[in-house]
Scaffold this active site. Structure first.
Site, PDB file in Angstrom:
ATOM      1  CG  HIS A 202      -1.933   1.026   1.283  1.00  0.00           C
ATOM      2  ND1 HIS A 202      -2.903   1.150   0.325  1.00  0.00           N
ATOM      3  CD2 HIS A 202      -2.152   2.013   2.169  1.00  0.00           C
ATOM      4  CE1 HIS A 202      -3.685   2.171   0.619  1.00  0.00           C
ATOM      5  NE2 HIS A 202      -3.238   2.709   1.738  1.00  0.00           N
TER       6      HIS A 202
ATOM      7  CG  HIS B 199      -3.327   8.574  -0.129  1.00  0.00           C
ATOM      8  ND1 HIS B 199      -4.102   9.134   0.861  1.00  0.00           N
ATOM      9  CD2 HIS B 199      -3.987   7.479  -0.552  1.00  0.00           C
ATOM     10  CE1 HIS B 199      -5.192   8.400   1.018  1.00  0.00           C
ATOM     11  NE2 HIS B 199      -5.143   7.397   0.175  1.00  0.00           N
TER      12      HIS B 199
END
Length: 170
Positions: free
Chosen positions: A52, A96
């Site tokens: 991730h 992100h």
């Protein structure tokens, strides 16, 4: 520096190597993508590891070249989940969040900043330590993934008011 323990690394290596170089369980079409056999193997009982935001240790900034390279070296054929956002001058950078605040020394929304302004910021590692690295462009990230043989999975975030990312304009 935080590292994957030897036992964990061995387990990861063993769990991912079952499909590396394995013949496909079903014949792949001759014109099909090169990775089709790999995913056929995973689908038929193999294991794929996904990192991730490319992070495999707390001393790595998320969505960074350092994380991509370290994870790619530590976990063969890792799938690196990366996030890309458009800057004001329509360049794709890894980030992100919509803003620079949490993961960098920069401030403000990425969509309101030029690539040059984004590159002035420095990334913070997951453990909070400040690094010398700037947020990478998507191109720089893909080059790094290629150098370590990782599979890049990109989450493209559209700019405000858009529902898709037009790569022809990016």
């Amino acid at each position: 520096m935080t590292r994957i323990s030897a036992a964990a690394a061995t387990l990861l290596l063993l769990s991912t190597t079952g499909c590396v170089g394995a013949p496909p369980m079903a014949p792949a079409p001759s014109s099909g993508p090169a990775m089709a056999a790999y995913f056929d193997c995973v689908r038929d009982g193999g294991v794929a590891i996904s990192a991730h935001r490319a992070v495999s240790a707390l001393d790595q900034p998320e969505n960074s070249i350092a994380a991509i390279e370290a994870t790619g070296r530590a976990i063969p054929n890792a799938i690196l989940e990366l996030d890309a956002v458009l800057t004001k001058d329509r360049q794709l950078v890894l980030m992100h969040d919509d803003t620079m605040d949490r993961t960098t020394t920069g401030r403000g929304r990425v969509a309101d900043l030029t690539l040059a302004q984004v590159k002035q910021a420095r990334l913070k590692a997951s453990d909070g330590a400040l690094t010398r690295a700037a947020p990478p462009t998507l191109g720089e990230a893909l080059d790094a993934a290629g150098r370590v043989g990782a599979i890049a999975s990109i989450d493209l975030k559209p700019a405000d008011g858009e529902t898709t990312v037009d790569l022809a304009r990016a």
